[in-house]
Scaffold this motif. Structure first.
Motif, short mmCIF file in Angstrom:
data_model
loop_
_atom_site.label_atom_id
_atom_site.label_comp_id
_atom_site.label_asym_id
_atom_site.label_seq_id
_atom_site.Cartn_x
_atom_site.Cartn_y
_atom_site.Cartn_z
N GLU A 97 5.21 7.86 -9.07
CA GLU A 97 3.84 7.35 -9.22
C GLU A 97 3.43 7.31 -10.69
N LEU A 98 3.78 8.34 -11.43
CA LEU A 98 3.48 8.39 -12.86
C LEU A 98 4.19 7.26 -13.59
N PHE A 99 5.44 7.04 -13.25
CA PHE A 99 6.22 5.98 -13.89
C PHE A 99 5.59 4.61 -13.59
N ALA A 100 5.17 4.39 -12.34
CA ALA A 100 4.53 3.12 -11.96
C ALA A 100 3.21 2.93 -12.71
N LEU A 101 2.43 4.00 -12.83
CA LEU A 101 1.17 3.92 -13.58
C LEU A 101 1.43 3.59 -15.05
N ALA A 102 2.46 4.20 -15.61
CA ALA A 102 2.80 3.94 -17.02
C ALA A 102 3.19 2.47 -17.21
N GLN A 103 3.93 1.91 -16.25
CA GLN A 103 4.31 0.50 -16.32
C GLN A 103 3.06 -0.38 -16.23
N SER A 104 2.13 -0.03 -15.35
CA SER A 104 0.87 -0.78 -15.24
C SER A 104 0.09 -0.73 -16.54
N ALA A 105 0.01 0.45 -17.13
CA ALA A 105 -0.70 0.62 -18.40
C ALA A 105 -0.05 -0.23 -19.49
N ARG A 106 1.26 -0.23 -19.54
CA ARG A 106 1.99 -1.01 -20.54
C ARG A 106 1.68 -2.50 -20.39
N GLU A 107 1.68 -2.99 -19.16
CA GLU A 107 1.40 -4.41 -18.92
C GLU A 107 -0.05 -4.76 -19.22
N LEU A 108 -0.98 -3.91 -18.81
CA LEU A 108 -2.39 -4.14 -19.13
C LEU A 108 -2.60 -4.17 -20.64
N ASN A 109 -1.97 -3.26 -21.34
CA ASN A 109 -2.10 -3.21 -22.79
C ASN A 109 -1.54 -4.49 -23.43
N ARG A 110 -0.43 -4.98 -22.90
CA ARG A 110 0.16 -6.23 -23.40
C ARG A 110 -0.80 -7.40 -23.19
N LEU A 111 -1.35 -7.49 -21.98
CA LEU A 111 -2.28 -8.58 -21.67
C LEU A 111 -3.55 -8.48 -22.51
N ASN A 112 -4.04 -7.27 -22.71
CA ASN A 112 -5.23 -7.09 -23.54
C ASN A 112 -4.96 -7.52 -24.97
N GLY A 113 -3.76 -7.26 -25.46
CA GLY A 113 -3.38 -7.71 -26.79
C GLY A 113 -3.40 -9.23 -26.89
#
Length: 157
Positions: A97-113
């Motif tokens: 679950e932590l790994f999946a959340l980290a992947q979501s955060a990484r993608e959100l951060n990319r899109l926000n950029g």
């Protein structure tokens, strides 16, 4: 899950909770960057993200030190190895679950950029127009140029 501070899984629940907070902050930032809400709140989100990331780094550092003390690589690969060899079913679930959340955060951060880059380009174009440096042309709804020249119109006919 065990709460033994001598196990690398000791911080996983806290890491998951903090990472969930990061995902929520990134989603809120994305909404604001998309024009849904008060853009004046963006600096608050940035500060919140910085605090969350600092907490994440502290927790990950604790986990990495514990892994190293147990002879595992101090990183995600080491944690995966420890989970496979010694982790409980709950440890494995929280890690996934932590790994999946980290992947979501990484993608959100990319899109926000990308959204920030797009907004910066829009702002730069607006500044160029206001400063008379526009290289583009403007067309009205009828397809005709809406730019006026500073010269006199030619009298034909």
């Amino acid at each position: 899950m065990t709460s033994n501070p001598l196990l690398p899984s000791h911080t996983l629940s806290d890491e998951k909770q903090v990472t969930s907070r990061l995902v929520a902050a990134l989603q809120q930032e994305q909404d604001l960057l998309s024009g849904n809400g008060d853009a004046d709140k963006i600096p608050d989100i940035i500060n919140e993200k910085a605090n969350i990331v600092a907490s994440m780094a502290t927790l990950a550092d604790q986990r990495h030190k514990t892994l190293a003390a147990l002879g595992f690589t101090a990183g995600e690969n080491g944690m995966q190895s420890w989970i496979e060899q010694h982790g409980s079913a709950e440890d494995k679930q929280v890690w996934e679950e932590l790994f999946a959340l980290a992947q979501s955060a990484r993608e959100l951060n990319r899109l926000n950029g990308l959204l920030i880059g797009k907004q910066m380009a829009i702002n730069q174009n607006a500044m160029n127009i206001l400063q008379g440096k526009s290289n583009g042309s403007f067309y009205g709804p009828d397809g005709q140029s809406s730019l006026r020249s500073s010269g006199r119109p030619l009298g034909i006919g």
